[in-house]
Design a protein around this motif. Sequence first.
Motif, PDB file in Angstrom:
ATOM      1  N   VAL A   1       0.856  -1.189   0.000  1.00 58.33           N
ATOM      2  CA  VAL A   1       0.000   0.000   0.000  1.00 58.33           C
ATOM      3  C   VAL A   1       0.891   1.238   0.000  1.00 58.33           C
ATOM      4  O   VAL A   1       1.787   1.364   0.835  1.00 58.33           O
ATOM      5  N   ARG A   2       0.614   2.153  -0.966  1.00 58.91           N
ATOM      6  CA  ARG A   2       1.413   3.380  -1.128  1.00 58.91           C
ATOM      7  C   ARG A   2       0.478   4.593  -1.025  1.00 58.91           C
ATOM      8  O   ARG A   2       0.071   5.155  -2.055  1.00 58.91           O
ATOM      9  N   PRO A   3       0.133   5.018   0.162  1.00 56.55           N
ATOM     10  CA  PRO A   3      -0.843   6.111   0.297  1.00 56.55           C
ATOM     11  C   PRO A   3      -0.392   7.421  -0.345  1.00 56.55           C
ATOM     12  O   PRO A   3      -1.232   8.209  -0.788  1.00 56.55           O
ATOM     13  N   LEU A   4       0.926   7.652  -0.401  1.00 57.28           N
ATOM     14  CA  LEU A   4       1.428   8.939  -0.876  1.00 57.28           C
ATOM     15  C   LEU A   4       2.140   8.836  -2.213  1.00 57.28           C
ATOM     16  O   LEU A   4       2.759   9.809  -2.648  1.00 57.28           O
ATOM     17  N   SER A   5       2.062   7.708  -2.859  1.00 62.22           N
ATOM     18  CA  SER A   5       2.873   7.493  -4.047  1.00 62.22           C
ATOM     19  C   SER A   5       2.060   7.669  -5.322  1.00 62.22           C
ATOM     20  O   SER A   5       0.915   7.214  -5.411  1.00 62.22           O
TER      21      SER A   5
ATOM     22  N   LYS B   1       2.656   6.031  -7.920  1.00 61.74           N
ATOM     23  CA  LYS B   1       2.679   4.737  -8.601  1.00 61.74           C
ATOM     24  C   LYS B   1       1.342   4.023  -8.510  1.00 61.74           C
ATOM     25  O   LYS B   1       1.098   3.059  -9.222  1.00 61.74           O
ATOM     26  N   GLY B   2       0.475   4.442  -7.638  1.00 64.57           N
ATOM     27  CA  GLY B   2      -0.787   3.735  -7.433  1.00 64.57           C
ATOM     28  C   GLY B   2      -0.975   3.471  -5.957  1.00 64.57           C
ATOM     29  O   GLY B   2      -0.001   3.276  -5.211  1.00 64.57           O
ATOM     30  N   TYR B   3      -2.225   3.495  -5.520  1.00 66.83           N
ATOM     31  CA  TYR B   3      -2.490   3.384  -4.090  1.00 66.83           C
ATOM     32  C   TYR B   3      -2.123   2.023  -3.527  1.00 66.83           C
ATOM     33  O   TYR B   3      -1.471   1.912  -2.483  1.00 66.83           O
ATOM     34  N   SER B   4      -2.560   0.938  -4.179  1.00 60.97           N
ATOM     35  CA  SER B   4      -2.413  -0.396  -3.598  1.00 60.97           C
ATOM     36  C   SER B   4      -2.113  -1.416  -4.694  1.00 60.97           C
ATOM     37  O   SER B   4      -2.684  -1.343  -5.782  1.00 60.97           O
ATOM     38  N   GLU B   5      -1.230  -2.361  -4.364  1.00 62.10           N
ATOM     39  CA  GLU B   5      -0.846  -3.394  -5.327  1.00 62.10           C
ATOM     40  C   GLU B   5      -0.963  -4.756  -4.661  1.00 62.10           C
ATOM     41  O   GLU B   5      -0.419  -4.979  -3.565  1.00 62.10           O
TER      42      GLU B   5
ATOM     43  N   GLY C   1      10.965   1.412   0.262  1.00 61.86           N
ATOM     44  CA  GLY C   1      10.032   2.175  -0.558  1.00 61.86           C
ATOM     45  C   GLY C   1       9.987   3.644  -0.167  1.00 61.86           C
ATOM     46  O   GLY C   1      10.855   4.177   0.528  1.00 61.86           O
ATOM     47  N   ASP C   2       8.914   4.301  -0.624  1.00 60.69           N
ATOM     48  CA  ASP C   2       8.720   5.719  -0.322  1.00 60.69           C
ATOM     49  C   ASP C   2       8.140   5.889   1.072  1.00 60.69           C
ATOM     50  O   ASP C   2       7.653   4.925   1.695  1.00 60.69           O
ATOM     51  N   ALA C   3       8.167   7.126   1.559  1.00 59.50           N
ATOM     52  CA  ALA C   3       7.615   7.422   2.880  1.00 59.50           C
ATOM     53  C   ALA C   3       6.137   7.042   2.918  1.00 59.50           C
ATOM     54  O   ALA C   3       5.368   7.362   2.009  1.00 59.50           O
ATOM     55  N   GLY C   4       5.751   6.344   3.965  1.00 57.09           N
ATOM     56  CA  GLY C   4       4.367   5.950   4.131  1.00 57.09           C
ATOM     57  C   GLY C   4       4.002   4.613   3.529  1.00 57.09           C
ATOM     58  O   GLY C   4       2.900   4.102   3.771  1.00 57.09           O
TER      59      GLY C   4
END
Length: 814
Positions: free
Chosen positions: A31-35, A37-41, A127-130
């Motif tokens: 899950v990437r809330p701030l990315s 790239k897409g919210y969830s994979e 990964g990215d922050a968050g």
Amino acid sequence: MFVLRNVGKLLFGSSNQESMIELPQGQLYLVRPLSPKGYSELIFKDSSARIRRTAQEFHYQLVVQRVYEEGEAELLAEEEGDDAEADAESLAAERDEKTFLLDEALHFRVENREGSEKVLAWRDLSGDAGDVYEFVCDPSVTQAQVSQFELIAKQCQYERKYRKPHITASDEDLLQFEFVSQPIPQASPLHSPTLTRSIGSSDSVMSPKPMANSSLLRERLPSPVTTPLKKGKDREMKPPTPAAHPEALEILATEVAELHFFDFPSGAFVLQDAAVTAQVSETGRWQYWLQINSADRDWLGISVVSDINPVFNFEFLSFIFNQFAEDGSAYSWLLRFKDQASLERFQAGLLQALWEQLNEMKWSKIKDKERDYVADAFNDLTMEDPDELERVDEEEEEEEEEEVEDDRAPSEHYDSDEEEDDLESKPKDGEVNKQLAVGYKHDRSFVVRGSKIGVFKHTPNNHLEFSTNISKVQTPEGTLFSPKKVMLHNEDRNLILQKDDDPNKLYRMDLEYGKVVDEWKVHDDIPVVTFAPENKFAQMTHEPTFLGVSHNALYRVDPRVSGSKLVDAQLKQYASKNDFSALATTEKGYIAVASNKGDVRLFDRLGINAKTHIPALGEAIIGLDVSADGRWVLATCKTYLLLVDALQKDGKNAGKLGFEKSFAADSKPQPRRLALTPEHVAQFAYETGKGVNFTPAKFNTGAGSEETSIITATGPYIIEWSLKKVLSGRKAPYLIKRYTDDVKADDFKFGTDKNVIVALPNEVNMVDKARLRKPTRESIAGDLSAAARRSSGRIGTRDSGRYKLGREDVVKEY
């Protein structure tokens, strides 16, 4: 028999890659809330989450592994072909497994959402922050399983942070690893990538289902068994119906504990009852019983005998043991006690019952130092140096990387009366291979089959090549016989034989002529139970004498003397029947003698009293070996091996061996008991329908070389113990290889620990140790298809190692 403290680690074990607990089913998201790239994979649609140990002490991994649907792996194998199969393990590691070091930086946490959804989450540190990973548990996963998983995760983080066992942590200490203040974002996959597939081991294919009435706790152990193979009949892997228990005459121990059952399909101990009463009692003369009941039912009851293979683990307050049903099925159980005092009381009662049952003597009647010896025999001689443990792991990995080009299993059919064009793989003589003698002076091995002896040459590339066949073993008078025991002698030019129905005589076969040339009467009144060389490497020399034992005497045999060959001046005879059963010597000629009572005596020479008497543990000793320098004594019993350190560590005789000087009254030899884990005993029995029954164990040996390994066999399994791993306190420090038939005899090739010579009923094989594997679900089940194909294959040429003897193949010379 059983082991006391620190035999093996159930959860925080010492085996590399050991799974400690598993959540068998769920989905993995990133899950990437701030990315952008897409919210969830969605990473794995079907997967399992587990915690496992690494090779480094106090370091653990959180592992999420994809689970295949039924038939999916096989379909992929057909699509990708042989190359995919060859690279299966590496592909599985790269594509189908996500691994994270369990550190507090992960902020590992658990959340229970509405609708009973249970979610594990942790940071994506790369990964990215968050960014967070989320494992959403399947509804079949219970809250108790998730809570136990969370607790073990905290304990692992504690051990990594403080570099000490989690048992030193208080509840407050573990609170620092709760990160509940950080909410877990909802995973709603807007994009699901194409799932990369690979062919892993069957471990990655398994998706264990919870057992009825038993889903509260799963503790993953090393080397879980495979999905049960159907061996002639379907067998339900659930607790068997309890037997009626006899009336207790005296209670030896009664304690409350949790009861867990070993589930074969998942390889996990599964909680059956959170509160049972475990009672050890005396039920008759030298008869004892273990009964386990709860408030509303009887769970099981078994006789307390050595076959239950008890193992105690004090770190996790647990006791594991086997149960054998009337049909030969084996099961493994675990009792977990509330505290160490409870386990110690239970252990004392079971120890007393088992020892008295085996020895038919009251525990209170033996000396204190012998009680200490018995207790120490079931303690762990753990080496606490983590650098040493890591070094052993590295050496093990290097050894396992070795490969051999060929692992032929040459078949030997000794029946020279059969036609050469008969292509049946098994002979019709009704005999099987039963004894093995490995040459020290010359590269030859001799295999006894009925009244025939097969001779095999050791080739430079470490294979066996059939050399010739001695078709008739008969006395000088012409009586055909099947040798009961054989021993190479006089630079491997002679073979000393014993006839089963005449224990007072021995025979000398001249191997250059292939016939018995001498008959020796040892003594009119003193029989030969067994015999051994004058010293460990005497068969490489012209030494004419050798040693023998009867049930109550130890003596030298000298073929040069007239009349009876027993040397009266070097006879040590006991008034009582000691029931001697095995004999071994060191390079200097020190002597070890064992008995069916289970004790061992150490002598520095013949004709005197033993310098050291090693007390009996109970089981009869069926085989004995000694390291060349005399440091280690190795005794074989039916269900375990006993390794005794004969070096004195302190006192006035410090540095001396028990062969040379007696141990002080306040000192004693240091023993170690080598046994299969109860889980492996149950798995072996499930596969074969047989309990453990070891062949006489042997060290690898060679002039000037150090003993590093121990070889033995039970049923169709060859088992090799690493001496370094044993002394470093490893759980299950052994490797195995399975054959299609039972192993009849086994030994190392002289001068190496890399090659083992194995005699099967109708084949003789030299196997590279690199072919032995850790006891896993695959290695225990065995790859029997290839062996079956070999057994049914066409007989080849003399040089192929699969030659069937013709009428003219009678040995003339070698």
